[in-house]
Design a protein around this motif. Structure first.
Motif, PDB file in Angstrom:
ATOM      1  N   ASP A   1      13.943 -84.467  28.106  1.00 58.79           N
ATOM      2  CA  ASP A   1      15.202 -84.728  27.395  1.00 58.79           C
ATOM      3  C   ASP A   1      15.459 -86.223  27.264  1.00 58.79           C
ATOM      4  N   VAL A   2      15.181 -86.957  28.335  1.00 60.71           N
ATOM      5  CA  VAL A   2      15.367 -88.411  28.307  1.00 60.71           C
ATOM      6  C   VAL A   2      14.405 -89.042  27.313  1.00 60.71           C
TER       7      VAL A   2
ATOM      8  N   VAL B   1      26.934 -88.233  25.554  1.00 59.67           N
ATOM      9  CA  VAL B   1      26.815 -87.549  26.830  1.00 59.67           C
ATOM     10  C   VAL B   1      26.390 -86.113  26.592  1.00 59.67           C
ATOM     11  N   SER B   2      25.397 -85.672  27.333  1.00 56.84           N
ATOM     12  CA  SER B   2      24.886 -84.315  27.162  1.00 56.84           C
ATOM     13  C   SER B   2      25.927 -83.296  27.555  1.00 56.84           C
TER      14      SER B   2
ATOM     15  N   VAL C   1      18.936 -81.441  33.307  1.00 58.71           N
ATOM     16  CA  VAL C   1      18.340 -82.370  32.348  1.00 58.71           C
ATOM     17  C   VAL C   1      16.967 -82.776  32.864  1.00 58.71           C
TER      18      VAL C   1
ATOM     19  N   ALA D   1      19.612 -94.004  28.234  1.00 63.43           N
ATOM     20  CA  ALA D   1      19.521 -92.578  27.885  1.00 63.43           C
ATOM     21  C   ALA D   1      19.628 -91.717  29.138  1.00 63.43           C
TER      22      ALA D   1
ATOM     23  N   SER E   1      15.633 -88.412  23.785  1.00 63.13           N
ATOM     24  CA  SER E   1      16.816 -89.198  23.458  1.00 63.13           C
ATOM     25  C   SER E   1      16.469 -90.670  23.213  1.00 63.13           C
TER      26      SER E   1
ATOM     27  N   TYR F   1      20.685 -87.789  33.948  1.00 58.56           N
ATOM     28  CA  TYR F   1      19.383 -87.396  34.492  1.00 58.56           C
ATOM     29  C   TYR F   1      19.201 -87.931  35.901  1.00 58.56           C
TER      30      TYR F   1
ATOM     31  N   GLU G   1      23.280 -91.688  30.311  1.00 61.13           N
ATOM     32  CA  GLU G   1      24.168 -90.926  29.436  1.00 61.13           C
ATOM     33  C   GLU G   1      23.933 -89.418  29.574  1.00 61.13           C
ATOM     34  N   LEU G   2      22.694 -89.029  29.817  1.00 61.65           N
ATOM     35  CA  LEU G   2      22.376 -87.607  29.960  1.00 61.65           C
ATOM     36  C   LEU G   2      22.633 -87.088  31.372  1.00 61.65           C
TER      37      LEU G   2
ATOM     38  N   GLU H   1      24.875 -80.181  28.018  1.00 63.51           N
ATOM     39  CA  GLU H   1      24.067 -79.106  28.560  1.00 63.51           C
ATOM     40  C   GLU H   1      24.342 -78.969  30.050  1.00 63.51           C
TER      41      GLU H   1
END
Length: 332
Positions: A14-15, A2-3, A10, A47, A18, A53, A50-51, A5
């Motif tokens: 970024d995706v 998990v990001s 995001v 991805a 990843s 986005y 998890e981020l 940031e």
């Protein structure tokens, strides 16, 4: 993973990083295109999840040809001024084929917060009136353009349309002084703890003519509020022969109270509003007002939102100013 940031939004890059794919592949996966295999698509979706986005609705629209949606935040649709601004914004958006979702915050901090908590995930850009601190606006609208009306901005991705009324109020007071008025009062907005900027404009204009310190009464933003405030003002200061009001709705209440008190307008009492509503032409006598161009205000907000969405050159601060001008009718 998990990001962590939290300082920035995001992005699709970024995706892509990843998932180990290109940005174009991420776009295809998120838009369910057939030319991407199932395994790669699932890796991209995992991805993105998890981020945390959230793809821009505007960016999705470029691919899917969806309609762009603008969130228009209005503090009180019962106030004809805001209705006029909303109508102009709707017209400008409709000309672009856009949808507009109107949020009425009822001039309530709680309602405004509730709007902010949902608006970011529903629209491509936000336009309108806000009273909450800018860091809150930034947090809830992260990643989408924001055009503020009637207040300054400091967040770089925001824009704002400024209302400049000092010259218009100065013209109104000069008009009253030339008509022989020397004791001029004001009915200010009672819904705020501090005096309004319009009161500051009024005080400066009165002082410029060397008149006595201004006489001010606070008024609720309604016809009844304006009537009650004028009665209170004249009870304490019966020598007042002219009154300037925070807005036209309060001024219409003042007209009602003047009639009830036997004060002829404009012979015994001159009344000047602020906003320049079309409604001011149907009251008797027709209302003199420091007028704002509501059609231009709404259209300008949508134009700036369009520029921010498409990456076109935004209008400059000097181009995002609505100048108020004195509109002389019959009440003063």
């Amino acid at each position: 993973m998990v990001s962590s940031e939290t300082s920035r939004k995001v992005t699709i890059h970024d995706v892509a990083r990843s998932a180990g794919v290109s940005r174009q592949t991420v776009s295809r996966a998120l838009n369910d295109k057939a030319e991407i295999d199932g395994t790669t698509k699932q890796r991209v979706l995992d991805a993105a999840r998890e981020l945390g986005y959230r793809p821009s609705r505007f960016a999705r629209g470029l691919v899917r040809q969806d309609t762009t949606t603008i969130g228009l935040v209005i503090p009180d649709l019962l106030n004809p001024f805001f209705t006029e601004v909303a109508a102009a914004a709707l017209e400008a958006a409709r000309a672009r084929g856009w949808h507009v979702v109107v949020y009425d915050t009822s001039d309530s901090a709680e309602e405004e917060l509730g709007t902010l908590q949902v608006i970011g995930s529903q629209v491509d850009a936000v336009v309108g009136y806000f009273s909450r601190p800018e860091d809150e606006l930034d947090r809830f609208t992260r990643g989408i353009p924001v055009v503020l009306i009637g207040r300054e901005h400091h967040t770089p991705r925001f824009s704002s349309i400024r209302v400049e009324g000092a010259d218009g109020v100065q013209a109104a007071i000069t008009h009253l002084v030339r008509a022989g008025h020397r004791r001029i009062g004001m009915l200010d907005h009672a819904g705020r703890a501090e005096p309004s900027v319009r009161r500051d404009w009024f005080a400066a204009a009165v002082a410029a003519h060397g008149l006595e310190a201004e006489v001010v009464e606070r008024a609720a933003q309604s016809v009844d509020g304006g009537a009650a405030a004028l009665e209170a003002l004249l009870a304490e200061h019966p020598d007042v022969t002219a009154v300037f009001t925070f807005n036209d709705i309060i001024a219409m209440g003042a007209l009602r109270a003047a009639r009830r008190l036997g004060r002829r307008v404009p012979d015994d009492l001159a009344v000047v509003g602020f906003d320049g509503l079309q409604l001011g032409t149907v009251v008797d006598p027709a209302l003199t007002s420091v007028a704002l161009d509501t059609r231009r205000l709404g259209a300008l907000a949508i134009d700036q939102a369009a520029r921010l969405l498409t990456g076109a050159t935004p209008l400059s601060a000097d181009e995002l100013v609505i100048q108020a001008e004195l509109l002389v009718r019959e009440s003063a």
